[in-house]
Design a protein around this motif. Structure first.
Motif, short mmCIF file in Angstrom:
data_model
loop_
_atom_site.label_atom_id
_atom_site.label_comp_id
_atom_site.label_asym_id
_atom_site.label_seq_id
_atom_site.Cartn_x
_atom_site.Cartn_y
_atom_site.Cartn_z
N LEU A 69 -30.41 -99.37 -32.50
CA LEU A 69 -31.87 -98.80 -31.76
C LEU A 69 -33.27 -99.03 -32.52
CD1 LEU A 69 -33.17 -97.55 -29.31
CD2 LEU A 69 -33.24 -95.39 -30.74
N VAL A 70 -33.15 -98.52 -33.75
CA VAL A 70 -34.04 -98.53 -34.80
C VAL A 70 -34.25 -100.30 -35.25
CG1 VAL A 70 -35.01 -98.15 -37.07
CG2 VAL A 70 -33.71 -96.44 -35.76
N ARG A 71 -33.34 -101.10 -35.34
CA ARG A 71 -33.49 -102.62 -35.50
C ARG A 71 -34.11 -102.98 -34.23
NH1 ARG A 71 -28.26 -103.57 -36.41
NH2 ARG A 71 -28.33 -102.11 -38.02
N ASP A 72 -33.59 -102.62 -33.10
CA ASP A 72 -34.35 -103.26 -31.91
C ASP A 72 -35.61 -102.96 -31.68
OD1 ASP A 72 -31.68 -104.29 -31.27
OD2 ASP A 72 -31.11 -102.91 -29.86
N PHE A 73 -36.02 -101.87 -32.15
CA PHE A 73 -37.38 -101.22 -32.09
C PHE A 73 -38.32 -101.98 -32.82
CE2 PHE A 73 -40.74 -98.02 -33.55
CZ PHE A 73 -41.26 -98.00 -32.21
N LEU A 74 -37.97 -102.20 -34.12
CA LEU A 74 -38.61 -102.88 -34.99
C LEU A 74 -38.90 -104.19 -34.72
CD1 LEU A 74 -37.23 -101.25 -38.49
CD2 LEU A 74 -39.43 -100.84 -37.19
N THR A 75 -37.70 -105.00 -34.16
CA THR A 75 -37.78 -106.26 -33.64
C THR A 75 -38.72 -106.44 -32.37
OG1 THR A 75 -35.66 -106.61 -34.31
CG2 THR A 75 -36.56 -108.15 -32.90
N HIS A 76 -38.73 -105.22 -31.57
CA HIS A 76 -39.69 -105.34 -30.40
C HIS A 76 -41.26 -105.34 -30.89
CE1 HIS A 76 -41.92 -103.82 -26.76
NE2 HIS A 76 -42.12 -102.83 -27.38
N LEU A 77 -41.38 -104.32 -31.95
CA LEU A 77 -42.65 -104.32 -32.40
C LEU A 77 -43.17 -105.59 -33.08
CD1 LEU A 77 -42.90 -100.81 -34.44
CD2 LEU A 77 -43.78 -101.49 -32.35
N ALA A 78 -42.38 -106.36 -33.63
CA ALA A 78 -42.82 -107.51 -34.38
C ALA A 78 -43.02 -108.60 -33.35
CB ALA A 78 -41.78 -107.68 -35.43
N VAL A 79 -42.08 -108.87 -32.50
CA VAL A 79 -42.05 -109.77 -31.60
C VAL A 79 -42.84 -109.63 -30.32
CG1 VAL A 79 -40.58 -111.23 -30.18
CG2 VAL A 79 -39.69 -110.67 -32.44
N LYS A 80 -42.65 -108.46 -29.63
CA LYS A 80 -43.56 -108.40 -28.39
C LYS A 80 -44.75 -107.70 -28.49
CE LYS A 80 -39.87 -108.97 -25.28
NZ LYS A 80 -39.17 -109.85 -25.48
N ARG A 81 -44.93 -106.85 -29.29
CA ARG A 81 -46.07 -106.23 -29.87
C ARG A 81 -47.22 -106.94 -30.71
NH1 ARG A 81 -46.50 -100.75 -28.16
NH2 ARG A 81 -48.62 -101.31 -28.52
N GLY A 82 -46.41 -107.79 -31.61
CA GLY A 82 -47.20 -108.62 -32.71
C GLY A 82 -47.79 -107.55 -33.83
N VAL A 83 -47.35 -106.56 -34.14
CA VAL A 83 -47.88 -105.72 -35.00
C VAL A 83 -47.83 -106.47 -36.38
CG1 VAL A 83 -47.24 -103.52 -33.75
CG2 VAL A 83 -45.78 -104.58 -35.59
N SER A 84 -48.51 -105.88 -37.19
CA SER A 84 -48.68 -106.35 -38.83
C SER A 84 -47.47 -106.02 -39.46
CB SER A 84 -49.98 -106.03 -39.65
OG SER A 84 -49.82 -104.62 -39.74
N ALA A 85 -47.26 -106.46 -40.44
CA ALA A 85 -46.16 -106.41 -41.55
C ALA A 85 -46.25 -104.80 -42.11
CB ALA A 85 -46.08 -107.24 -42.75
N SER A 86 -47.43 -104.25 -42.41
CA SER A 86 -47.67 -103.11 -42.68
C SER A 86 -47.32 -102.06 -41.77
CB SER A 86 -49.07 -103.04 -43.48
OG SER A 86 -49.88 -103.01 -42.55
N THR A 87 -47.92 -102.34 -40.55
CA THR A 87 -47.42 -101.45 -39.49
C THR A 87 -46.01 -101.17 -39.01
OG1 THR A 87 -49.65 -101.97 -38.48
CG2 THR A 87 -48.04 -100.98 -37.08
N GLN A 88 -45.43 -102.55 -39.27
CA GLN A 88 -43.70 -102.53 -38.99
C GLN A 88 -43.19 -101.71 -40.01
OE1 GLN A 88 -42.03 -106.18 -38.77
NE2 GLN A 88 -40.17 -105.75 -38.08
N ASN A 89 -43.59 -101.74 -41.34
CA ASN A 89 -43.22 -101.08 -42.32
C ASN A 89 -43.13 -99.34 -42.25
OD1 ASN A 89 -41.81 -103.25 -43.59
ND2 ASN A 89 -43.70 -103.85 -45.00
N GLN A 90 -44.39 -99.13 -41.62
CA GLN A 90 -44.66 -97.77 -41.60
C GLN A 90 -43.75 -97.32 -40.49
OE1 GLN A 90 -48.27 -96.66 -39.91
NE2 GLN A 90 -48.88 -95.36 -41.26
N ALA A 91 -43.64 -98.10 -39.55
CA ALA A 91 -42.71 -97.67 -38.38
C ALA A 91 -41.25 -97.43 -38.70
CB ALA A 91 -42.78 -98.39 -37.33
N MET A 92 -40.87 -98.22 -39.87
CA MET A 92 -39.34 -98.17 -40.22
C MET A 92 -39.19 -97.05 -41.40
SD MET A 92 -37.30 -101.15 -42.53
CE MET A 92 -38.24 -100.55 -44.11
N CYS A 93 -40.36 -96.67 -41.91
CA CYS A 93 -40.30 -95.45 -42.74
C CYS A 93 -40.06 -94.29 -41.95
CB CYS A 93 -41.46 -95.63 -43.69
SG CYS A 93 -41.30 -96.62 -45.09
N ALA A 94 -40.81 -94.33 -41.02
CA ALA A 94 -40.73 -93.00 -40.09
C ALA A 94 -39.56 -93.04 -39.48
CB ALA A 94 -42.07 -93.12 -38.84
N ALA A 95 -38.94 -94.05 -38.94
CA ALA A 95 -37.62 -93.88 -38.39
C ALA A 95 -36.59 -93.71 -39.41
CB ALA A 95 -37.20 -95.52 -37.69
#
Length: 165
Positions: A69-95
């Motif tokens: 689920l966490v992997r899918d969420f991070l992929t969703h953020l990067a692909v569908k939402r187009g977030v920056s790398a630092s935003t994606q890393n912050q989301a990963m640290c929280a998860a």
């Protein structure tokens, strides 16, 4: 059944997580570790988004949380939402914090998730004359705040919190 008082017991026997007790437990664990208030706000927001994504994907109010689920969420953020790398890393640290410290879930699959790489770019810096011209064009409170930020190396939030003693 299960109680929200201890880590590892927020997950029901069927693997589902109650959102509000999980967020409360997350706040408690962050405060126990003396993380900053900004980190707490950020982590709570990302975990809330993760659980909302999980609930939407699974069609359940109490979603199951696991590494996929966490992997899918991070992929969703990067692909569908187009977030920056630092935003994606912050989301990963929280998860990761949620899974390790709050839900006490195995995170073998999460540790192999590569961190997003930041793009390389040169910083854009104003020269001293350009900065002086910018400050000269400002007036009143905005000029005072900009001068304090520039001269003292303050963050905007730090400048806004200043007070006269």
């Amino acid at each position: 059944d299960w109680k929200a008082a201890r880590p590892g017991t927020l997950v029901a026997p069927d693997g589902r997580v109650d959102v509000l007790p999980a967020l409360d437990a997350l706040r408690a664990r962050i405060r126990a570790r003396h993380y900053s208030y900004r980190t707490e706000c950020s982590y709570v927001d990302w975990v809330r988004r993760l659980l909302a994504y999980a609930a939407e994907q699974q069609g359940e109010a109490r979603p199951r949380v696991d590494a996929s689920l966490v992997r899918d969420f991070l992929t969703h953020l990067a692909v569908k939402r187009g977030v920056s790398a630092s935003t994606q890393n912050q989301a990963m640290c929280a998860a990761l914090f949620l899974c390790r410290e709050v839900l006490d879930l195995p995170v073998e699959g999460l540790t192999q998730i590569p961190k997003a790489k930041r793009g390389q770019h040169l910083p854009l810096v104003l020269s001293v004359p350009e900065t002086a011209a910018l400050l000269d064009a400002m007036h009143g409170t905005a000029r005072l705040m900009a001068g304090l930020i520039y001269g003292g190396g303050l963050r905007v939030s730090e400048c806004c919190q200043l007070r006269v003693k």
